[in-house]
Each structure stands twice: as structure tokens, then as C-alpha cells.
Write a protein that holds these residues in place. Structure first.
Motif, PDB file in Angstrom:
ATOM      1  N   PRO A  43      -3.111   0.720  -8.364  1.00 13.24           N
ATOM      2  CA  PRO A  43      -3.969  -0.066  -7.458  1.00 13.24           C
ATOM      3  C   PRO A  43      -4.865   0.805  -6.590  1.00 13.24           C
ATOM      4  O   PRO A  43      -4.460   1.292  -5.546  1.00 13.24           O
ATOM      5  N   ILE A  44      -6.087   1.008  -7.039  1.00  9.94           N
ATOM      6  CA  ILE A  44      -7.091   1.712  -6.228  1.00  9.94           C
ATOM      7  C   ILE A  44      -8.182   0.715  -5.850  1.00  9.94           C
ATOM      8  O   ILE A  44      -8.247  -0.381  -6.424  1.00  9.94           O
ATOM      9  N   ILE A  45      -9.033   1.088  -4.917  1.00 12.38           N
ATOM     10  CA  ILE A  45     -10.117   0.173  -4.523  1.00 12.38           C
ATOM     11  C   ILE A  45     -11.007  -0.127  -5.743  1.00 12.38           C
ATOM     12  O   ILE A  45     -11.316   0.774  -6.517  1.00 12.38           O
ATOM     13  N   LEU A  66      -8.995   8.909   8.791  1.00 14.64           N
ATOM     14  CA  LEU A  66      -7.567   8.652   8.573  1.00 14.64           C
ATOM     15  C   LEU A  66      -7.436   7.521   7.565  1.00 14.64           C
ATOM     16  O   LEU A  66      -8.171   6.528   7.644  1.00 14.64           O
ATOM     17  N   GLU A  67      -6.486   7.677   6.640  1.00 15.90           N
ATOM     18  CA  GLU A  67      -6.213   6.616   5.664  1.00 15.90           C
ATOM     19  C   GLU A  67      -4.725   6.284   5.705  1.00 15.90           C
ATOM     20  O   GLU A  67      -3.888   7.175   5.763  1.00 15.90           O
ATOM     21  N   ILE A  68      -4.415   4.999   5.625  1.00 17.59           N
ATOM     22  CA  ILE A  68      -3.011   4.574   5.476  1.00 17.59           C
ATOM     23  C   ILE A  68      -2.912   3.953   4.085  1.00 17.59           C
ATOM     24  O   ILE A  68      -3.508   2.899   3.830  1.00 17.59           O
ATOM     25  N   THR A  70      -2.279   6.142   0.397  1.00 21.58           N
ATOM     26  CA  THR A  70      -2.977   7.159  -0.407  1.00 21.58           C
ATOM     27  C   THR A  70      -3.028   6.793  -1.881  1.00 21.58           C
ATOM     28  O   THR A  70      -4.033   7.042  -2.552  1.00 21.58           O
ATOM     29  N   ALA A  71      -1.919   6.233  -2.401  1.00 21.35           N
ATOM     30  CA  ALA A  71      -1.697   6.074  -3.857  1.00 21.35           C
ATOM     31  C   ALA A  71      -1.981   7.415  -4.539  1.00 21.35           C
ATOM     32  O   ALA A  71      -1.485   8.438  -4.074  1.00 21.35           O
ATOM     33  N   LEU A  72      -2.807   7.413  -5.587  1.00 24.55           N
ATOM     34  CA  LEU A  72      -2.974   8.714  -6.253  1.00 24.55           C
ATOM     35  C   LEU A  72      -4.113   9.562  -5.687  1.00 24.55           C
ATOM     36  O   LEU A  72      -4.560  10.527  -6.296  1.00 24.55           O
ATOM     37  N   GLY A  73      -4.561   9.190  -4.491  1.00 21.48           N
ATOM     38  CA  GLY A  73      -5.529  10.046  -3.801  1.00 21.48           C
ATOM     39  C   GLY A  73      -6.970   9.791  -4.174  1.00 21.48           C
ATOM     40  O   GLY A  73      -7.838  10.626  -3.914  1.00 21.48           O
ATOM     41  N   PHE A  74      -7.236   8.602  -4.757  1.00 22.10           N
ATOM     42  CA  PHE A  74      -8.610   8.324  -5.193  1.00 22.10           C
ATOM     43  C   PHE A  74      -9.540   8.080  -3.996  1.00 22.10           C
ATOM     44  O   PHE A  74     -10.537   8.791  -3.813  1.00 22.10           O
ATOM     45  N   SER A  75      -9.224   7.071  -3.157  1.00 14.73           N
ATOM     46  CA  SER A  75     -10.156   6.747  -2.062  1.00 14.73           C
ATOM     47  C   SER A  75     -10.233   7.884  -1.043  1.00 14.73           C
ATOM     48  O   SER A  75     -11.296   8.122  -0.460  1.00 14.73           O
ATOM     49  N   SER A  76      -9.129   8.604  -0.822  1.00 18.17           N
ATOM     50  CA  SER A  76      -9.185   9.740   0.123  1.00 18.17           C
ATOM     51  C   SER A  76     -10.105  10.834  -0.422  1.00 18.17           C
ATOM     52  O   SER A  76     -10.843  11.463   0.343  1.00 18.17           O
ATOM     53  N   GLU A 119       3.547  12.647   4.470  1.00 14.10           N
ATOM     54  CA  GLU A 119       4.508  11.923   3.631  1.00 14.10           C
ATOM     55  C   GLU A 119       5.512  11.164   4.492  1.00 14.10           C
ATOM     56  O   GLU A 119       6.217  11.763   5.291  1.00 14.10           O
ATOM     57  N   GLY A 120       5.566   9.849   4.320  1.00 15.05           N
ATOM     58  CA  GLY A 120       6.556   9.052   5.049  1.00 15.05           C
ATOM     59  C   GLY A 120       6.010   7.686   5.399  1.00 15.05           C
ATOM     60  O   GLY A 120       4.917   7.302   4.985  1.00 15.05           O
ATOM     61  N   GLN A 121       6.818   6.950   6.166  1.00 12.82           N
ATOM     62  CA  GLN A 121       6.435   5.606   6.601  1.00 12.82           C
ATOM     63  C   GLN A 121       5.328   5.697   7.643  1.00 12.82           C
ATOM     64  O   GLN A 121       5.475   6.438   8.632  1.00 12.82           O
ATOM     65  N   ALA A 122       4.280   4.924   7.441  1.00 10.26           N
ATOM     66  CA  ALA A 122       3.178   4.929   8.410  1.00 10.26           C
ATOM     67  C   ALA A 122       3.680   4.565   9.808  1.00 10.26           C
ATOM     68  O   ALA A 122       3.197   5.117  10.801  1.00 10.26           O
ATOM     69  N   ALA A 123       4.672   3.688   9.889  1.00 14.29           N
ATOM     70  CA  ALA A 123       5.192   3.269  11.202  1.00 14.29           C
ATOM     71  C   ALA A 123       5.775   4.454  11.964  1.00 14.29           C
ATOM     72  O   ALA A 123       5.728   4.491  13.199  1.00 14.29           O
ATOM     73  N   ASP A 139      -5.084   0.597   3.904  1.00 11.77           N
ATOM     74  CA  ASP A 139      -4.949   0.030   2.555  1.00 11.77           C
ATOM     75  C   ASP A 139      -3.482   0.165   2.119  1.00 11.77           C
ATOM     76  O   ASP A 139      -3.180   0.748   1.092  1.00 11.77           O
ATOM     77  N   SER A 140      -2.573  -0.377   2.950  1.00  7.15           N
ATOM     78  CA  SER A 140      -1.136  -0.222   2.684  1.00  7.15           C
ATOM     79  C   SER A 140      -0.505  -1.608   2.557  1.00  7.15           C
ATOM     80  O   SER A 140      -1.187  -2.544   2.135  1.00  7.15           O
ATOM     81  N   ALA A 141       0.789  -1.743   2.896  1.00  4.20           N
ATOM     82  CA  ALA A 141       1.451  -3.045   2.791  1.00  4.20           C
ATOM     83  C   ALA A 141       0.759  -4.051   3.720  1.00  4.20           C
ATOM     84  O   ALA A 141       0.620  -3.792   4.918  1.00  4.20           O
ATOM     85  N   LYS A 142       0.318  -5.162   3.145  1.00  4.00           N
ATOM     86  CA  LYS A 142      -0.500  -6.131   3.909  1.00  4.00           C
ATOM     87  C   LYS A 142       0.256  -6.734   5.097  1.00  4.00           C
ATOM     88  O   LYS A 142      -0.332  -7.063   6.119  1.00  4.00           O
ATOM     89  N   GLU A 147       1.051  -4.988  12.495  1.00  2.16           N
ATOM     90  CA  GLU A 147       1.875  -4.024  13.240  1.00  2.16           C
ATOM     91  C   GLU A 147       1.160  -2.693  13.434  1.00  2.16           C
ATOM     92  O   GLU A 147       1.323  -2.044  14.463  1.00  2.16           O
ATOM     93  N   PHE A 148       0.371  -2.288  12.452  1.00  7.04           N
ATOM     94  CA  PHE A 148      -0.323  -0.996  12.549  1.00  7.04           C
ATOM     95  C   PHE A 148      -1.613  -1.091  13.362  1.00  7.04           C
ATOM     96  O   PHE A 148      -2.162  -0.057  13.756  1.00  7.04           O
ATOM     97  N   LEU A 149      -2.096  -2.310  13.588  1.00  4.86           N
ATOM     98  CA  LEU A 149      -3.395  -2.464  14.264  1.00  4.86           C
ATOM     99  C   LEU A 149      -3.451  -1.766  15.630  1.00  4.86           C
ATOM    100  O   LEU A 149      -4.413  -1.022  15.886  1.00  4.86           O
TER     101      LEU A 149
HETATM  102  C1  LIG Z   1      -3.252  -0.026  -2.666  1.00  2.70           C
HETATM  103  S1  LIG Z   1      -2.468   1.507  -2.672  1.00  2.70           S
HETATM  104  C2  LIG Z   1      -3.665   2.578  -1.933  1.00  2.70           C
HETATM  105  C3  LIG Z   1      -4.865   2.846  -2.818  1.00  2.70           C
HETATM  106  C4  LIG Z   1      -5.782   3.944  -2.313  1.00  2.70           C
HETATM  107  N1  LIG Z   1      -6.222   3.680  -0.959  1.00  2.70           N
HETATM  108  C5  LIG Z   1      -6.990   4.076  -3.206  1.00  2.70           C
HETATM  109  O1  LIG Z   1      -7.837   3.161  -3.199  1.00  2.70           O
HETATM  110  O2  LIG Z   1      -7.108   5.081  -3.932  1.00  2.70           O
HETATM  111  C6  LIG Z   1      -1.288   1.325  -1.369  1.00  2.70           C
HETATM  112  C7  LIG Z   1      -0.431   2.559  -1.074  1.00  2.70           C
HETATM  113  O3  LIG Z   1       0.110   2.392   0.234  1.00  2.70           O
HETATM  114  C8  LIG Z   1       1.387   2.932   0.293  1.00  2.70           C
HETATM  115  N2  LIG Z   1       2.083   2.253   1.405  1.00  2.70           N
HETATM  116  C9  LIG Z   1       2.286   0.909   1.532  1.00  2.70           C
HETATM  117  N3  LIG Z   1       2.906   0.653   2.690  1.00  2.70           N
HETATM  118  C10 LIG Z   1       3.097   1.852   3.320  1.00  2.70           C
HETATM  119  C11 LIG Z   1       3.703   2.234   4.557  1.00  2.70           C
HETATM  120  N4  LIG Z   1       4.226   1.315   5.366  1.00  2.70           N
HETATM  121  N5  LIG Z   1       3.723   3.547   4.890  1.00  2.70           N
HETATM  122  C12 LIG Z   1       3.195   4.476   4.046  1.00  2.70           C
HETATM  123  N6  LIG Z   1       2.611   4.175   2.857  1.00  2.70           N
HETATM  124  C13 LIG Z   1       2.568   2.874   2.498  1.00  2.70           C
HETATM  125  C14 LIG Z   1       1.992   2.615  -1.098  1.00  2.70           C
HETATM  126  O4  LIG Z   1       3.027   3.537  -1.402  1.00  2.70           O
HETATM  127  C15 LIG Z   1       0.765   2.746  -2.007  1.00  2.70           C
HETATM  128  O5  LIG Z   1       0.723   4.024  -2.621  1.00  2.70           O
END
Ligand SMILES: C[S@@+](CC[C@H](N)C(=O)[O-])C[C@H]1O[C@@H](n2cnc3c(N)ncnc32)[C@H](O)[C@@H]1O
Length: 231
Positions: A43-45, A66-68, A70-76, A119-123, A139-142, A147-149
Motif C-alpha cells: 500500500p503506497i500512495i 516528517l512522515e508517519i 513508511t511502508a517500503l519507503g516510497f513516499s519518503s 522504528e517503533g510505534q508512532a505513539a 499515512d498510518s493506521a486511520k 490521537e496523533f493529531l
Molecule cells: C499505507 S502504508 C504507508 C505507505 C507510504 N506512506 C507510501 O506511500 O510509500 C502504512 C504504514 O504505516 C505503518 N503504521 C501504521 N500504524 C502505525 C503506527 N501506529 N506506528 C508506526 N507505524 C504505523 C504500517 O506498518 C505501514 O507500513
């Protein structure tokens, strides 16, 4: 008189295909990474968001990003192309499989000095950051957006832009809660609350853009923006 155009869906499937296929494609390795991610359903943009982001960042010219998520690092990697020699992208992900892939991506593109992957939980990570950032891409868990706002707004400089991806839940965000499957109701409620807050807060200017599954663009108009907890 009623304007009929107002009552037609704006983004027809053929228009989405046009936005995706006819707008300028990415060249070189980054284009290859986009292609591979789409083939492997990572799932990338989507491409219409890629083009929009390129345009936006070309205008904003951010230095600190700053990005929340990363997935495989495409958008970053895409954003790293817009920060210049003295700029930097910091990105957060919690999923070890993606973290390994993202590191490979940065190596492949020669971006290891320009991108830092936390590396880790954004929270856990967000409260440790100091910023300020010119541009934040969430772009993380919807369900976590609301909570992150407050942390995103603390870290965003005044006049900076927070871009948030996937805010419409495949268009179901307007459906009544009874029509939402039970296991999706929490995320639905939290995303709705997020939209309410960004659309009504006096210190934020927000524009919702129907690209991909919906994008929110939010500008911070005051030095400090307080988000009241939900009742
Ligand atoms: C949609 S993908 C990101 C796609 C990326 N921005 C791109 O377009 O290339 C969502 C990523 O957010 C990470 N993620 C989701 N919730 C997270 C959280 N609470 N803390 C850290 N990473 C999180 C997931 O592991 C996943 O790799």
C-alpha cells in the motif's frame, strides 16, 4: 436553480484511470519502485497523489519533513527529492518487514543520508520529537489519526502543512453507523471525529481533496493549537 453538476459524483472510475495513467510518470529507480510496489500490492500512495504531492512540495519547498507510515519507503523517497541538500526527511514505521524493505529502498536510491527511519510505534516516538517540521505526511493506521493529531500540530511549524491520506474509508465515511460492519465502527467513529475537528477548528485551515481515498490538507494558523478531548 439547482446546479446539476453539484449532484454528480466527481471522480468517475475513468477519470481516476486518467489521473493515474495520463499524468506524468516517475522516471528512473523511483518509478521502478512505484511499479514494483503496485505489482506486489504494497500500500503506497496512488499515482494521482504522487503527482499532487510533487506539485505541492515544489511550491512549499520544505526543509524538514516528517512522515508517519513508511511502508517500503516510497513516499519518503519522493519527499526526499524536494528537501534539498540541507533538508531532511524523518519517517516512522513499526512493522519490521517494511522497515527492512525501506532500508533497502533508501540504499538503492542513495538516500541514506537524507532520510532517517525511526522504528517503533508512532505513539511512543512522536512525543520524543522536537521538530519543527515544515511538512508532515500522516499515512498510518486511520483509527490513530485523531490521537496523533495533537502531536502532529505540536511538531508542525506555524504556516506548515499537515497532509493526511485515506480519510474517506472508500467513501463509506458518510454512511450511517448502523450500516458500518461492527468491526469497523471504532475506526469509522474516530475518523469522523478527526474530520469534524480539522473542519471546524478555529486555528486550522483545512481542504479535503478527493484524490485516492481522500486527502486532507491542514495548515496551522496559530503558534499553539489545542485540540479539546472528545466528550
Ligand atoms: C499505507 S502504508 C504507508 C505507505 C507510504 N506512506 C507510501 O506511500 O510509500 C502504512 C504504514 O504505516 C505503518 N503504521 C501504521 N500504524 C502505525 C503506527 N501506529 N506506528 C508506526 N507505524 C504505523 C504500517 O506498518 C505501514 O507500513
Amino acid at each position: 436553480m439547482r446546479n446539476e453538476m453539484m449532484y454528480r459524483p466527481v471522480v468517475k472510475p475513468e477519470l481516476v484511470a486518467f489521473l493515474r495513467n495520463e499524468q506524468k510518470q516517475l522516471s528512473g529507480e523511483l518509478g521502478q519502485i512505484e511499479k514494483e510496489a503496485n505489482e506486489n500490492e504494497v500500500p503506497i500512495i496512488p499515482h494521482e497523489t504522487v503527482v499532487f504531492m510533487q506539485f505541492l512540495l515544489g511550491q512549499i519547498k520544505p526543509k524538514q519533513v516528517l512522515e508517519i507510515g513508511t511502508a517500503l519507503g516510497f513516499s519518503s523517497s519522493l519527499m526526499a527529492q524536494y528537501v534539498g541538500e540541507d533538508g531532511h526527511v524523518t519517517t516512522i514505521d513499526r512493522f519490521d518487514v517494511m522497515i527492512r524493505k525501506a532500508k533497502k529502498t533508501y540504499k538503492r536510491l542513495g538516500l541514506e543520508d537524507r532520510v532517517t527511519l525511526l522504528e517503533g510505534q508512532a505513539a511512543d516516538i512522536l512525543p520524543e520529537l522536537t521538530g519543527p517540521y515544515d511538512f508532515i505526511f500522516m499515512d498510518s493506521a486511520k483509527s490513530k489519526y485523531i490521537e496523533f493529531l495533537p502531536e502532529c500540530l505540536r511538531l508542525l511549524k506555524k504556516g506548515g502543512v499537515l497532509m493526511v491520506d485515506d480519510i474517506f474509508q472508500g467513501g463509506t465515511i458518510l454512511d450511517p453507523i448502523e450500516e458500518i460492519p461492527r468491526n469497523r465502527r471504532t475506526i469509522h467513529r474516530k475518523l469522523k471525529r478527526f474530520l469534524d475537528v480539522i473542519n471546524s477548528h478555529p486555528d486550522l485551515t483545512t481542504s479535503l481533496v478527493p484524490l485516492g481515498d481522500g486527502i486532507a490538507l491542514i495548515t496551522k494558523e496559530a503558534d499553539e493549537v489545542i485540540i479539546e478531548p472528545a466528550e
